[in-house]
Design an enzyme around this catalytic site. Sequence first.
Site, PDB file in Angstrom:
ATOM      1  N   ASP A 462      40.976  21.550  67.531  1.00  0.00           N
ATOM      2  CA  ASP A 462      41.497  20.483  66.693  1.00  0.00           C
ATOM      3  C   ASP A 462      40.552  19.296  66.776  1.00  0.00           C
ATOM      4  O   ASP A 462      40.479  18.616  67.800  1.00  0.00           O
ATOM      5  CB  ASP A 462      42.907  20.075  67.147  1.00  0.00           C
ATOM      6  CG  ASP A 462      43.559  19.087  66.189  1.00  0.00           C
ATOM      7  OD1 ASP A 462      42.914  18.755  65.181  1.00  0.00           O
ATOM      8  OD2 ASP A 462      44.691  18.669  66.444  1.00  0.00           O
ATOM      9  N   ASP A 659      48.451  29.667  39.526  1.00  0.00           N
ATOM     10  CA  ASP A 659      47.560  28.974  38.607  1.00  0.00           C
ATOM     11  C   ASP A 659      46.128  29.402  38.887  1.00  0.00           C
ATOM     12  O   ASP A 659      45.675  29.375  40.029  1.00  0.00           O
ATOM     13  CB  ASP A 659      47.694  27.455  38.776  1.00  0.00           C
ATOM     14  CG  ASP A 659      46.905  26.708  37.720  1.00  0.00           C
ATOM     15  OD1 ASP A 659      45.756  26.337  38.019  1.00  0.00           O
ATOM     16  OD2 ASP A 659      47.409  26.508  36.612  1.00  0.00           O
ATOM     17  N   GLU A1052      61.729  18.108 -21.380  1.00  0.00           N
ATOM     18  CA  GLU A1052      62.871  18.998 -21.574  1.00  0.00           C
ATOM     19  C   GLU A1052      64.112  18.447 -20.884  1.00  0.00           C
ATOM     20  O   GLU A1052      65.241  18.542 -21.420  1.00  0.00           O
ATOM     21  CB  GLU A1052      62.536  20.387 -21.045  1.00  0.00           C
ATOM     22  CG  GLU A1052      61.440  21.095 -21.846  1.00  0.00           C
ATOM     23  CD  GLU A1052      60.974  22.361 -21.168  1.00  0.00           C
ATOM     24  OE1 GLU A1052      61.313  22.550 -19.983  1.00  0.00           O
ATOM     25  OE2 GLU A1052      60.279  23.155 -21.812  1.00  0.00           O
ATOM     26  N   ASP A1135      62.873  22.161 -32.687  1.00  0.00           N
ATOM     27  CA  ASP A1135      61.427  22.021 -32.521  1.00  0.00           C
ATOM     28  C   ASP A1135      60.817  21.191 -33.638  1.00  0.00           C
ATOM     29  O   ASP A1135      59.896  20.393 -33.404  1.00  0.00           O
ATOM     30  CB  ASP A1135      60.767  23.399 -32.479  1.00  0.00           C
ATOM     31  CG  ASP A1135      61.220  24.220 -31.273  1.00  0.00           C
ATOM     32  OD1 ASP A1135      61.729  23.602 -30.308  1.00  0.00           O
ATOM     33  OD2 ASP A1135      61.075  25.455 -31.303  1.00  0.00           O
TER      34      ASP A1135
END
Length: 1440
Positions: A462, A659, A1052, A1135
């Site tokens: 360590d 991942d 129309e 017409d």
Amino acid sequence: MGKTYSSPVNPIPKAPKGLAIHHWLNFLQAAYRLQPGPSEFDFHQLRKFLKLAIKTPVWLNPINYSVLARLIPKNYPGRVHEIVAILIQETPAREAPPSAPPADDPQKPPPYPEHAQVEPQCLPVLHPHGAPATHRPWQMKDLQAIKQEVSSSAPGSPQFMQTVRLAVQQFDPTAKDLHDLLQYLCSSLVASLHHQQLETLIAQAETQGITGYNPLAGPLRVQANNPNQQGLRREYQNLWLSAFSALPGNTKDPTWAAILQGPEEPFCSFVERLNVALDNGLPEGTPKDPILRSLAYSNANKECQKLLQARGQTNSPLGEMLRACQTWTPRDKNKILMIQPKKTPPPNQPCFRCGQAGHWSRDCKQPRPPPGPCPLCQDPAHWKQDCPQLKADTKGSEDLLLDLPCEASHVRERKNLLRGGGLTSPRTILPLIPLSQQRQPILHVQVSFSNTSPVGVQALLDTGADITVLPAYLCPPDSNLQDTTVLGAGGPSTSKFKILPRPVHIHLPFRKQPVTLTSCLIDTNDQWTILGRDALQQCQSSLYLADQPSSVLPVQTPKLIGLEHLPPPPEVSQFPLNPERLQALTDLVSRALEAKHIEPYQGPGNNPIFPVKKPNGKWRFIHDLRATNSLTRDLASPSPGPPDLTSLPQDLPHLRTIDLTDAFFQIPLPAVFQPYFAFTLPQPNNHGPGTRYSWRVLPQGFKNSPTLFEQQLSHILAPVRKAFPNSLIIQYMDDILLASPALRELTALTDKVTNALTKEGLPMSLEKTQATPGSIHFLGQVISPDCITYETLPSIHVKSIWSLAELQSMLGELQWVSKGTPVLRSSLHQLYLALRGHRDPRDTIELTSTQVQALKTIQKALALNCRSRLVSQLPILALIILRPTGTTAVLFQTKQKWPLVWLHTPHPATSLRPWGQLLANAIITLDKYSLQHYGQICKSFHHNISNQALTYYLHTSDQSSVAILLQHSHRFHNLGAQPSGPWRSLLQVPQIFQNIDVLRPPFIISPVVIDHAPCLFSDGATSKAAFILWDKQVIHQQVLPLPSTCSAQAGELFGLLAGLQKSKPWPALNIFLDSKFLIGHLRRMALGAFLGPSTQCDLHARLFPLLQGKTVYVHHVRSHTLLQDPISRLNEATDALMLAPLLPLNPTTLHQITHCNPHALRNHGATASEAHAIVQACHTCKVINPQGRLPQGYIRRGHAPNVIWQGDVTHLHYKRYKYCLLVWVDTYSGVVSVSCRRKETGSDCVVSLLAAISILGKPHSINTDNGTAYLSQEFQQFCSSLSIKHSTHVPYNPTSSGLVERTNGILKTLISKYLLDNHHLPLETAISKSLWTINHLNVLPSCQKTRWQLHQAQPLPSIPENTLPPRASPKWYYYKIPGLTNPRWSGPVQSLKEAAGAALIPVGGSHLWIPWRLLKRGICPRPESNAVADPETKDHQLHG
């Protein structure tokens, strides 16, 4: 405190001597709340009174304001009574229990124990009356003075808070000044915690609303930096001060804040120690990541700090800091486990330590003699460090810190030995211990004490431990163990460890001589055997993680990448870069070269590269592959898109994520495709040629890289899926989610997947791995045991003013979370409407009240954003809500808290949307979605359409959706007026039960004509509209003018609306229209439909009230059929109302325009005498020779159209130029074709003949003069190619070329007449006008037909040679043989057959077709009756 600050213009009164600053601030805050404000006299009297009160024996600390009020003398000047009364009112009286700390003790940080006395809450900072309007920035002496005041107090303590409050009150700092003050006063830990709390408070304040805060002007911190925003700046100051009170407790001097990185300690080991210490010591609820990231940089050694600064990663994510330190630290360590120094023979000289020969002095077991007497006790037999005086008293020694780094110098520096005396410096190779992720740093060592034999033990290495730790069973029985306190990662410990003050020898396997320690720690619980830095420094060894260089992994090389057709590689030049970007780009290329992602390349192809700076300061490598992508064929992606995580069953509770790192860089790129991924790294200032590289792996930016990686990863995971049929593996791009029913199976599945990925060389990111228990973050969502939520939800501010960018961004975030937001499509549609009609991206949008209400509805719905996970045993139900703005569909299951998914579908972009079609589309969409994500179809569909409307639609509609609805009708469930079902508690949206008026049919269509109802005929065009209302006669008719920008469909609609307006009184109506568009529109309206966005949306909406409640018969009429039925005649009359009347030409006008012959005038309505009078009265015809005076001609004519043509070239002078008119005339019908040219060449003759053929047809033979143009080789080859016989005639000969010469005269005469009428008439116009007159107007008197009618007549039938045709009524004719010059008439003979243009006459035993011009009627030589023959005979000579 008052002496430490610079004086402002109106200085704050200084505190009396002996009164603590935080107490004085309480008096000032009370004085500022006086009405009217305090004067200088009030402050003077207050200071005077407090000076006296401090000296009295009743002065208390903390101050008891009630007792203080009794000390004020009666009639004391000033308003001291009122100031103290305010303090008594704001501070409730409390008695401090014995266990409570002193209130003025600044060393005790918050929070205090439960029964501790709480300091009175200070009111928000009030500035003095008459304070200057501008703030004062900090000066260094000001910051130093403030820090000196708070140096002995913890952040958040009463003294700290009062001192900082007074500083804020004096200087009125901006947000930047407060940030500088925080950085100067507090540690990085406290600053990070304070920043987190401040962000939370600011977000809450912005939601509730702040006076003077403008959301469009930027964040609150930015606006508070403006010195002119005084009120807003004070709001920010109060929030900044309140953030200290929200800090978690025990933030002063934490044990883990002093953990430093050793000089030789790897950065990853240091970070791991920090992480463990924070997990053990950080208060609950405190965010760990910012503290860990801050300490990882501030407490790192100088080498790592310099590296992180150079890389611009001082505040980067922790993973990037670890990667940078691991990648860019110097590689001066040999990757050797244990290597011994080279053995050399021992010297012959005696050792200067023990005086014996045969070994080196460094290997001598005797201690080195001291250079002189000990400076403490003057004993020459020992060193200073072994002096008994240092070891006599250990009780008062300082505590040992296990986790503090070593301060020793660099132990791996090469020793410089003097070269001389035959001695050579031994080659020293330092022992290094390589570690791996799976290997623990454990060694087998032997431990011995003086006069004891070595004992073997497993020891943990360590580098973070200062001193070696041994178990108690290794300690000799007679050892004198001493008490000590050890501060480790778990906190201070006084009973677990003892200190052993005697030498200990540790034998390491790679070292001959043992390591001798003067002291060590003894673990009384026999748990730990740790070799600390004291042992590792003596043997000059260190630990390190062996680098695993990145390489091209053994993933399969893809067979197809989309460039197999091998197009030419792109050659896009590299654009110049500034020095900063070029340096960053060089660094990025070096990293990719070390990772073996690229390699040097010499070949064709180039795509530009450039770096992009991220927000955290790092650079990102960008390869612009747009040119390559344009050449690449798209590969079919096997992935249908991101999975719906609600499909994850609840009976698979054990989850784990995997991942993959650098996913796209794992697919090898075949060498044949390297030219398409090549790039050039330029030299600075173009000092030399650039360096060429190419990718070895598929790079990011290539459009087929995601597809190729998904295919490779799916191939790797396929065997694992078969091996674990009860588990799920969800894969999307480089993210993998594992789900299993049992923990043991999940462990086995994880090992199997990890081994498969490792075998293929795919690296995994262990830092990002997640596992249950606990929530799992995957693909931006959070997976809980029974529900799915989103990681982040958009924060919606309810306001009326938005910028276009803000609203568009907010709607994009809403679209991402819409599958879990319980809101109808109508609320979203209101916001989508706000985006329409804007062309400038910088526009500002003002929302209507309805849209603001929609914002509030969505804001409430976001709080309920949650979706349930699938229960495999339960069926899936569906709810369909149709609205005029769109369809909302919900999939859910019974007995669940939340639905599975919300689907919002807009209506199609048509003018009319029948709800039956929308319902059918929603059913198909839901079944497809449910089957794709959940593996089953919906059991039932609940909808908001009444049964009556649905039944009527199924019985009367002819739409294709009827078949779909009938197929799924057994799964329908109507909501009804009071619906019952699981959604009443599941879906908190009351609008789904509202009735929709549009779904009810507005009128009824009758299948047959309604006898008692009137008839409406309407029509429209772009400029006019008309209608006729008829009931046994025309009741009303009208013509409506329209706007200039109107379309035919709008015309129309205008006509129909006007007719319906006039027919309001009738409850029934028959409508006849010739527009299929309007017929279909009315039929869809009758079934119930939603109006869509169109240019005629307003006109469509006006139809509903006019047809409401009527019974209508709708009929489509075909126009221009010329039928004589009443429907066709009335439609034609409608017409005709829109057409402008065309006045026919009268004969006089016609002759003035065309100068046609009298027969043509008679054909246009004039009598014979009128026609003759018109021609005689024409002045132009008098001036120019009339056609009748032209000489006659006799030629050989054709027996049918296009049998024989005559051609000629005549010349015409026009405006000083000479033109050639190439004339072709058919000898049978006399029809003419003319081409105007400037030259008379063979090419011009070919062009003129082609023009004539395109109009009249191809002739069998042609007859021309013998001019050079007609005899040219080009003209002869053209005639041969079309199989046209060519013969010549004598020019200007009446019996050879009389027809074409006469036609030339007629043509030039007409042209002359037209030019006489108009001198500026173009020649081409005059020629065309002449052809119209000759071919189409002038009538031949012999057959009363025009030349064109004669040319288009049916050809004469062929007569067999041996058989005679049937006899007709006898007619006698005198005749002449065509082609002969005999002027005498023969006959009379009886004609066998007559046809248009000729008669069949027997001549000399044969039969010939004689044209009418060579025939004249005769009288039977022996008449059988007394009938007198018709004395009128006519000359059949053709006239013009």
